[in-house]
Write an enzyme that holds these catalytic residues in place. Structure first.
Site, short mmCIF file in Angstrom:
data_model
loop_
_atom_site.label_atom_id
_atom_site.label_comp_id
_atom_site.label_asym_id
_atom_site.label_seq_id
_atom_site.Cartn_x
_atom_site.Cartn_y
_atom_site.Cartn_z
N SER A 122 1.34 6.59 7.24
CA SER A 122 0.00 6.32 7.75
C SER A 122 0.02 5.02 8.52
O SER A 122 0.90 4.17 8.31
CB SER A 122 -0.98 6.22 6.58
OG SER A 122 -2.23 5.71 6.99
N TYR A 135 -4.52 3.17 -1.54
CA TYR A 135 -3.82 4.05 -0.59
C TYR A 135 -2.89 3.23 0.31
O TYR A 135 -1.72 3.59 0.51
CB TYR A 135 -4.85 4.80 0.24
CG TYR A 135 -4.28 5.72 1.30
CD1 TYR A 135 -3.79 6.97 0.96
CD2 TYR A 135 -4.24 5.34 2.64
CE1 TYR A 135 -3.28 7.83 1.94
CE2 TYR A 135 -3.74 6.18 3.62
CZ TYR A 135 -3.26 7.43 3.25
OH TYR A 135 -2.75 8.27 4.20
#
Length: 217
Positions: A122, A135
């Site tokens: 990501s 996250y």
């Protein structure tokens, strides 16, 4: 093998790789996973990344594996002060520890094929995103694991893919947390990310793509 193949990006990855690969779709048993498998003539592998004790036995029959795509992941929107220890534990369990456990279990099969391990990371694995504390931390750690794997296993190709925001259900949840209206056209499509990932996998054998950074225009 593609993990998390029942979701939006996982389905797009399956579509992008089905013309050139025999697909193993790993994940918790579900109708969505079965539907993707039926569409592409794939085999499903019942793997729960949060339950690492059962992974070795499930993948034991695989003696050679060309590509492992780590796509499964969870996200609990929340800033540091809003987060809980249980959320951090759950995030790390799936996004990091589960990916490590599956990689270790499949390492002999990957070595036998001079294989390729792809981590769908990501942008949060490069720059921590506000409202995604646990996250972001898990993705930074996953990037480090990918770098270590590349260093320690020179016979393998290891690629980290760092897309920006993708139009998926996970994105809808994050946008709702931010209190904004969801417009999928503002984000990368799953098909675009899957195409770029497939391009990295199809790189000729004398090339090794270490990292891909992809952002919405």
């Amino acid at each position: 093998m593609i993990t998390g193949a029942g979701g939006g990006l996982g389905r797009a990855l399956a579509a992008a790789l089905a013309p050139t690969h025999t697909l193993f779709l790993a994940g918790r048993p579900s109708q969505r996973l079965d539907a993707v498998a039926a569409q592409y003539g794939a085999t499903t592998w019942p793997i729960d990344l949060a339950d690492t004790d059962g992974i070795d036995a499930v993948v034991e029959p695989i003696v050679e594996l060309d590509v492992l795509v780590h796509n499964a992941g969870v996200a609990y929107p929340g800033r540091v002060a809003e987060s809980t220890v249980d959320q951090w534990r759950a995030t790390m369990s799936v996004n990091l520890v589960g990916a490590v456990a599956l990689t270790l279990a499949l390492l002999p099969a990957l070595r036998a094929a001079d294989g390729h391990v792809v981590f769908i990371n990501s942008g949060s694995g490069i720059n921590a995103s506000p409202g995604l504390a646990s996250y972001s931390a898990s993705k930074f750690a996953l990037r480090s694991f990918a770098d270590s794997l590349r260093n320690d296993e020179p016979g393998l190709r290891v690629t980290s893919v760092h897309p920006g925001r993708i139009a998926t259900e996970m994105q809808e949840d994050l946008v709702a947390y931010e209190g904004r209206g969801y417009d999928p056209t503002r984000f990368l499509s799953p098909e675009t990310v899957a195409r770029v990932t497939a391009d990295a996998i199809h790189t000729p054998r004398d090339g090794h793509v270490h990292e891909v950074i992809l952002r919405p225009r």
